[in-house]
Write a protein that holds these residues in place. Structure first.
Motif, PDB file in Angstrom:
ATOM      1  N   GLU A   1     110.462 -64.855  81.235  1.00 26.36           N
ATOM      2  CA  GLU A   1     111.175 -65.569  82.283  1.00 26.36           C
ATOM      3  C   GLU A   1     112.466 -64.821  82.591  1.00 26.36           C
ATOM      4  OE1 GLU A   1     111.874 -69.470  80.774  1.00 26.36           O
ATOM      5  OE2 GLU A   1     109.842 -70.185  81.252  1.00 26.36           O
ATOM      6  N   VAL A   2     112.870 -64.852  83.849  1.00 28.34           N
ATOM      7  CA  VAL A   2     114.155 -64.286  84.261  1.00 28.34           C
ATOM      8  C   VAL A   2     115.078 -65.455  84.542  1.00 28.34           C
ATOM      9  CG1 VAL A   2     115.352 -62.893  85.974  1.00 28.34           C
ATOM     10  CG2 VAL A   2     113.073 -62.219  85.192  1.00 28.34           C
ATOM     11  N   THR A   3     116.228 -65.513  83.868  1.00 29.78           N
ATOM     12  CA  THR A   3     117.073 -66.706  83.915  1.00 29.78           C
ATOM     13  C   THR A   3     118.428 -66.492  84.581  1.00 29.78           C
ATOM     14  OG1 THR A   3     117.856 -66.222  81.663  1.00 29.78           O
ATOM     15  CG2 THR A   3     115.964 -67.693  81.880  1.00 29.78           C
ATOM     16  N   ALA A   4     118.857 -65.251  84.734  1.00 30.50           N
ATOM     17  CA  ALA A   4     120.130 -64.981  85.411  1.00 30.50           C
ATOM     18  C   ALA A   4     120.187 -63.511  85.788  1.00 30.50           C
ATOM     19  CB  ALA A   4     121.334 -65.329  84.530  1.00 30.50           C
ATOM     20  N   LEU A   5     120.950 -63.225  86.842  1.00 32.35           N
ATOM     21  CA  LEU A   5     121.160 -61.846  87.294  1.00 32.35           C
ATOM     22  C   LEU A   5     122.536 -61.771  87.910  1.00 32.35           C
ATOM     23  CD1 LEU A   5     120.185 -58.951  88.011  1.00 32.35           C
ATOM     24  CD2 LEU A   5     119.248 -59.922  90.124  1.00 32.35           C
ATOM     25  N   HIS A   6     123.388 -60.915  87.348  1.00 33.40           N
ATOM     26  CA  HIS A   6     124.764 -60.826  87.840  1.00 33.40           C
ATOM     27  C   HIS A   6     125.424 -59.548  87.328  1.00 33.40           C
ATOM     28  CE1 HIS A   6     125.455 -63.607  84.118  1.00 33.40           C
ATOM     29  NE2 HIS A   6     125.287 -62.353  83.759  1.00 33.40           N
ATOM     30  N   ASN A   7     126.666 -59.350  87.728  1.00 31.06           N
ATOM     31  CA  ASN A   7     127.443 -58.210  87.231  1.00 31.06           C
ATOM     32  C   ASN A   7     128.317 -58.663  86.071  1.00 31.06           C
ATOM     33  OD1 ASN A   7     128.995 -59.748  89.238  1.00 31.06           O
ATOM     34  ND2 ASN A   7     130.610 -58.278  88.819  1.00 31.06           N
ATOM     35  N   HIS A   8     128.720 -57.726  85.235  1.00 33.11           N
ATOM     36  CA  HIS A   8     129.665 -57.989  84.152  1.00 33.11           C
ATOM     37  C   HIS A   8     131.004 -57.297  84.384  1.00 33.11           C
ATOM     38  CE1 HIS A   8     126.644 -59.208  80.724  1.00 33.11           C
ATOM     39  NE2 HIS A   8     126.500 -59.932  81.822  1.00 33.11           N
ATOM     40  N   PHE A   9     131.048 -56.379  85.353  1.00 32.42           N
ATOM     41  CA  PHE A   9     132.257 -55.577  85.562  1.00 32.42           C
ATOM     42  C   PHE A   9     132.617 -55.487  87.038  1.00 32.42           C
ATOM     43  CE2 PHE A   9     129.739 -53.629  82.080  1.00 32.42           C
ATOM     44  CZ  PHE A   9     130.560 -53.946  81.019  1.00 32.42           C
ATOM     45  N   PHE A  10     133.843 -55.079  87.292  1.00 27.67           N
ATOM     46  CA  PHE A  10     134.285 -54.622  88.608  1.00 27.67           C
ATOM     47  C   PHE A  10     134.550 -53.126  88.509  1.00 27.67           C
ATOM     48  CE2 PHE A  10     136.314 -58.881  90.046  1.00 27.67           C
ATOM     49  CZ  PHE A  10     135.095 -59.323  90.491  1.00 27.67           C
ATOM     50  N   TYR A  11     134.468 -52.441  89.641  1.00 32.12           N
ATOM     51  CA  TYR A  11     134.783 -51.012  89.732  1.00 32.12           C
ATOM     52  C   TYR A  11     133.958 -50.179  88.754  1.00 32.12           C
ATOM     53  CZ  TYR A  11     138.704 -53.073  92.209  1.00 32.12           C
ATOM     54  OH  TYR A  11     139.470 -53.821  93.070  1.00 32.12           O
ATOM     55  N   ASP A  12     132.673 -50.564  88.613  1.00 39.86           N
ATOM     56  CA  ASP A  12     131.773 -49.758  87.795  1.00 39.86           C
ATOM     57  C   ASP A  12     131.033 -48.774  88.700  1.00 39.86           C
ATOM     58  OD1 ASP A  12     130.843 -52.186  88.826  1.00 39.86           O
ATOM     59  OD2 ASP A  12     129.069 -52.197  87.563  1.00 39.86           O
ATOM     60  N   GLU A  13     130.791 -47.597  88.167  1.00 35.25           N
ATOM     61  CA  GLU A  13     130.153 -46.533  88.934  1.00 35.25           C
ATOM     62  C   GLU A  13     129.215 -45.744  88.024  1.00 35.25           C
ATOM     63  OE1 GLU A  13     128.819 -44.338  91.850  1.00 35.25           O
ATOM     64  OE2 GLU A  13     130.267 -45.928  92.216  1.00 35.25           O
ATOM     65  N   PRO A  14     127.901 -45.728  88.304  1.00 37.05           N
ATOM     66  CA  PRO A  14     127.218 -46.550  89.309  1.00 37.05           C
ATOM     67  C   PRO A  14     127.218 -48.021  88.919  1.00 37.05           C
ATOM     68  CG  PRO A  14     125.631 -45.446  87.925  1.00 37.05           C
ATOM     69  CD  PRO A  14     126.970 -44.895  87.526  1.00 37.05           C
ATOM     70  N   LYS A  15     126.918 -48.890  89.868  1.00 35.92           N
ATOM     71  CA  LYS A  15     126.968 -50.322  89.619  1.00 35.92           C
ATOM     72  C   LYS A  15     125.890 -50.729  88.622  1.00 35.92           C
ATOM     73  CE  LYS A  15     127.907 -53.216  92.880  1.00 35.92           C
ATOM     74  NZ  LYS A  15     129.277 -53.580  92.476  1.00 35.92           N
ATOM     75  N   ALA A  16     126.301 -51.514  87.638  1.00 31.52           N
ATOM     76  CA  ALA A  16     125.372 -52.002  86.623  1.00 31.52           C
ATOM     77  C   ALA A  16     125.189 -53.511  86.779  1.00 31.52           C
ATOM     78  CB  ALA A  16     125.891 -51.684  85.227  1.00 31.52           C
ATOM     79  N   TYR A  17     123.959 -53.949  86.644  1.00 32.80           N
ATOM     80  CA  TYR A  17     123.667 -55.374  86.708  1.00 32.80           C
ATOM     81  C   TYR A  17     122.984 -55.814  85.416  1.00 32.80           C
ATOM     82  CZ  TYR A  17     125.158 -55.626  91.489  1.00 32.80           C
ATOM     83  OH  TYR A  17     125.951 -55.610  92.610  1.00 32.80           O
ATOM     84  N   PHE A  18     123.101 -57.103  85.130  1.00 37.01           N
ATOM     85  CA  PHE A  18     122.612 -57.637  83.871  1.00 37.01           C
ATOM     86  C   PHE A  18     121.613 -58.747  84.150  1.00 37.01           C
ATOM     87  CE2 PHE A  18     126.396 -55.385  83.076  1.00 37.01           C
ATOM     88  CZ  PHE A  18     126.319 -54.904  81.779  1.00 37.01           C
ATOM     89  N   MET A  19     120.396 -58.551  83.671  1.00 36.36           N
ATOM     90  CA  MET A  19     119.316 -59.505  83.864  1.00 36.36           C
ATOM     91  C   MET A  19     119.043 -60.210  82.543  1.00 36.36           C
ATOM     92  SD  MET A  19     115.376 -58.846  85.054  1.00 36.36           S
ATOM     93  CE  MET A  19     115.884 -57.978  86.527  1.00 36.36           C
ATOM     94  N   HIS A  20     119.262 -61.509  82.536  1.00 42.70           N
ATOM     95  CA  HIS A  20     119.010 -62.299  81.335  1.00 42.70           C
ATOM     96  C   HIS A  20     117.574 -62.802  81.352  1.00 42.70           C
ATOM     97  CE1 HIS A  20     123.315 -62.519  80.128  1.00 42.70           C
ATOM     98  NE2 HIS A  20     123.466 -62.273  81.422  1.00 42.70           N
ATOM     99  N   ILE A  21     116.933 -62.708  80.204  1.00 39.86           N
ATOM    100  CA  ILE A  21     115.523 -63.044  80.099  1.00 39.86           C
ATOM    101  C   ILE A  21     115.307 -64.037  78.967  1.00 39.86           C
ATOM    102  CG2 ILE A  21     114.645 -60.885  81.076  1.00 39.86           C
ATOM    103  CD1 ILE A  21     114.321 -59.883  78.188  1.00 39.86           C
TER     104      ILE A  21
END
Length: 310
Positions: A115-135
């Motif tokens: 199951e996928v339960t959340a998707l969001h960022n953990h940082f600002f001004y990250d390069e390249p942009k990283a996203y976090f998918m909670h399962i």
């Protein structure tokens, strides 16, 4: 009207939950099999009876606030296993993903028992942009472990084909001037919306009760919406779905099957009844196909039809 549970019934419920929890804690995980199936080497926390596997993101250098961040500081994908109460095991985890990895990995996870339960960022001004998918998930250990392997293998496949993350979903941008066939979209969606400068938007409302006892609905932000721009043959759609907890996985699966990209999963409120989850999406393609994708996903929810524009 809410019914009150008697003290005796409540005590019996607590006792049964305690027995079930103790039984689950007494189970032992096959940690060697988890290692084999995930392709990772984990670590057991004996006190909590939790086995955790981790995969640091060392394949892409990520800077946050102009500082190259080591994986130890929060750029590590992980999944923790513990004995389940309904299934053999339950799992919770977090995957660190680049923008072009998110949706292929989401599909891999959903197609392989997670199951996928959340998707969001953990940082600002990250390069390249990283996203976090909670399962998460519960079931047999092998299925859950194979789901983790499928998600991580998808990341490897993408990065092998393109070492640096992509900068867009596709290379074909829609026209800057919109000229959509609004009636055709309304027919597909089965609802009227509003148009402006050749664009089209439709809103589907729901209602929840807030802690104050107030009932709030569409105009207070409890809504699913879809906005279309471009031309009939080359359009974009973006929007937001509001779903109940048991509607989240079916709607995610539906949109991903239709090729729609999910870009965020989170909550907008606290204390509402029933609990709701919001997710944002983005898609490109023929306008009617995009509208059909939204309409199909709506069928997995109890959302009411849209109100005509005032």
């Amino acid at each position: 009207m809410k019914q009150r549970m008697s003290k005796t019934a409540f005590a019996m419920l607590l006792a049964s939950l305690s027995i079930a929890s103790n039984a689950a804690q007494s189970k032992k995980l096959d940690t060697a099999r988890i290692d084999t199936l995930t392709g990772l080497t984990g670590k057991l926390n004996e006190q909590e009876n939790v086995y955790k596997v981790s995969a640091p993101r060392t394949d892409v250098k990520i800077s946050v606030d102009q500082w190259e961040m080591p994986p130890f500081m929060g750029l590590t994908s992980w999944a923790s296993f513990m004995p389940g109460m309904k299934g053999e095991a339950m799992i919770m985890g977090d995957l660190v993903l680049m923008q072009d990895e998110v949706n292929p990995v989401m599909s891999a996870a959903l197609d392989n028992g997670l199951e996928v339960t959340a998707l969001h960022n953990h940082f600002f001004y990250d390069e390249p942009k990283a996203y976090f998918m909670h399962i998460g998930g519960e079931g047999d250990t092998a299925t859950l472990a194979k789901g983790i392997r499928a998600a991580l293998d998808t990341v490897k496949k993408i990065r092998a084909a393109r070492p640096q993350p992509a900068q867009s979903f596709t290379s074909t941008a829609p026209s800057s001037k919109s000229s959509l066939s609004v009636q055709a979209l309304q027919d597909v969606l089965g609802a009227k919306g509003e148009s402006k400068d050749g664009m089209f938007k439709v809103v589907f409302g729901r209602t929840v009760e807030m802690p104050c006892g107030c009932e709030v609905g569409k105009e207070m932000g409890v809504n699913t919406w879809a906005a279309f721009a471009g031309t009939d043959d080359n359009a974009v759609v973006d929007g937001d779905f509001v779903v109940l907890e048991d509607e989240l996985q079916p709607t995610l699966k539906s949109l991903r099957k239709s090729g729609i990209n999910i870009v965020a999963i989170h909550h907008h409120m606290v204390g509402e009844e029933p609990r709701t989850i919001f997710f944002h999406y983005w898609g490109r393609g023929a306008a009617r196909d995009l509208a059909a994708a939204v309409a199909t996903a709506l069928k997995a929810t109890k959302t009411a039809t849209a109100s005509p524009p005032r």
